[in-house]
Write a protein that holds these residues in place. Sequence first.
Motif, short mmCIF file in Angstrom:
data_model
loop_
_atom_site.label_atom_id
_atom_site.label_comp_id
_atom_site.label_asym_id
_atom_site.label_seq_id
_atom_site.Cartn_x
_atom_site.Cartn_y
_atom_site.Cartn_z
N CYS A 18 -17.96 40.15 7.10
CA CYS A 18 -17.39 39.83 6.13
C CYS A 18 -18.20 40.85 5.24
CB CYS A 18 -16.17 38.91 5.76
SG CYS A 18 -17.74 37.23 5.84
N HIS A 19 -17.95 41.46 4.22
CA HIS A 19 -18.93 41.56 3.33
C HIS A 19 -19.37 40.70 2.37
CE1 HIS A 19 -17.72 46.57 3.82
NE2 HIS A 19 -19.14 45.73 5.03
N TRP A 20 -18.80 40.79 1.38
CA TRP A 20 -19.04 39.27 0.33
C TRP A 20 -17.59 37.95 0.02
CZ3 TRP A 20 -18.80 44.32 -0.32
CH2 TRP A 20 -19.98 44.90 -0.22
N PRO A 21 -18.33 37.50 0.85
CA PRO A 21 -16.86 36.42 1.06
C PRO A 21 -16.58 35.15 0.24
CG PRO A 21 -18.39 35.25 2.92
CD PRO A 21 -18.97 36.80 1.95
N TYR A 22 -17.34 35.10 -0.42
CA TYR A 22 -17.45 34.04 -1.29
C TYR A 22 -16.47 33.48 -2.43
CZ TYR A 22 -22.02 35.55 0.61
OH TYR A 22 -22.75 36.31 0.68
N ASN A 23 -15.45 34.23 -3.04
CA ASN A 23 -14.20 33.44 -3.18
C ASN A 23 -13.07 33.06 -2.39
OD1 ASN A 23 -14.87 35.40 -6.28
ND2 ASN A 23 -13.96 37.13 -5.02
N THR A 24 -13.60 33.00 -1.34
CA THR A 24 -13.21 31.92 -0.65
C THR A 24 -13.63 31.02 0.28
OG1 THR A 24 -11.94 33.86 0.75
CG2 THR A 24 -11.53 31.73 1.98
N PRO A 25 -13.08 29.73 -0.32
CA PRO A 25 -14.23 28.82 -0.13
C PRO A 25 -14.32 28.68 1.31
CG PRO A 25 -12.12 28.30 -0.93
CD PRO A 25 -11.83 29.85 -0.58
N GLY A 42 -21.62 38.16 11.12
CA GLY A 42 -22.34 37.71 9.83
C GLY A 42 -22.08 38.42 8.26
N LEU A 43 -22.59 38.24 8.07
CA LEU A 43 -22.10 38.69 5.89
C LEU A 43 -22.95 38.75 5.38
CD1 LEU A 43 -23.17 35.78 4.05
CD2 LEU A 43 -21.36 35.07 5.52
N ASN A 44 -22.94 39.79 3.86
CA ASN A 44 -24.14 40.31 3.00
C ASN A 44 -24.55 38.58 1.88
OD1 ASN A 44 -23.62 42.96 4.28
ND2 ASN A 44 -21.96 43.72 3.17
N THR A 45 -25.91 39.02 1.14
CA THR A 45 -25.82 38.73 -0.19
C THR A 45 -25.37 39.87 -1.12
OG1 THR A 45 -27.46 40.44 -0.24
CG2 THR A 45 -27.94 38.75 1.29
N ARG A 46 -24.82 39.02 -2.12
CA ARG A 46 -24.40 39.68 -2.76
C ARG A 46 -24.12 40.91 -3.73
NH1 ARG A 46 -20.22 36.85 -6.15
NH2 ARG A 46 -19.95 34.63 -5.45
N ARG A 47 -24.12 41.84 -4.46
CA ARG A 47 -25.21 43.01 -5.10
C ARG A 47 -25.25 43.17 -6.03
NH1 ARG A 47 -19.83 47.74 -3.49
NH2 ARG A 47 -19.08 45.45 -4.15
N GLY A 48 -24.70 42.20 -6.77
CA GLY A 48 -25.82 41.19 -8.13
C GLY A 48 -24.58 42.43 -9.35
#
Length: 239
Positions: A18-25, A42-48
């Motif tokens: 996934c790219h940016w899963p942070y809105n999902t618990p 894997g996943l990505n760090t936030r883009r800013g």
Amino acid sequence: MRDAICAAARAGFDAVECHWPYNTPAADVAAALAETGLPMLGLNTRRGNVASGENGLAALPGREVEARAAIDEALSYAEAVDARAVHVMAGCAEGAAAEAAFTANLRYACERAGPNRIILIEPLNPWDAPGYFLNRTGQAAEIIAGVGASNLKLMFDCYHVGRTEGDVIGRLRALMPIIGHIQFASVPDRGPPGHGELDLGPVFAEISALGWIVPLGAEYKVTGPTSDSLGWMQVLRRN
């Protein structure tokens, strides 16, 4: 995200990313992974600040606090869902100061990740990501060597390499010792396999011949339902 993970399992994928899963618990993602038996690659760090055009923070001088917070967040999420790797996004920058910031933040990420998790960096082509600090595999190889951490690896995207450098098979052969993840899409439109300038059949055969056994990332764009784009799996899927 649970629906996407379950759909990937039904379609026959061996893993997800996934790219940016942070809105999902993270607990919800972990539950879906356990239900389907699929690993998270894997996943990505936030883009800013995406609205202002930011595409990563780690190579931005003076943004170290934010960059390291994003790294900490990504590693925490990765641990919760047992993701194999975290892609640290560099951002749009250039010059020696940007390289110094990127190198320092990658050292931080590698130390925080520990020996059981991979930190990835990925060169992005200048048409899709204008101004992105990391844009060629040779540049990435130099940074990996300079950081000197065994868990820092190259994310080799056949699409980006095909657009920027060409000779995808040659680059795979040269870089395999430092590759930590491989993605693919058609060149030049980033569509599903089966058309365009890059014949992925020989590429996949070479990846197997080089001893790569980790699932590949199908990071391509679709114009309709994803399920309608999966015909390539019957032809190109590695046994």
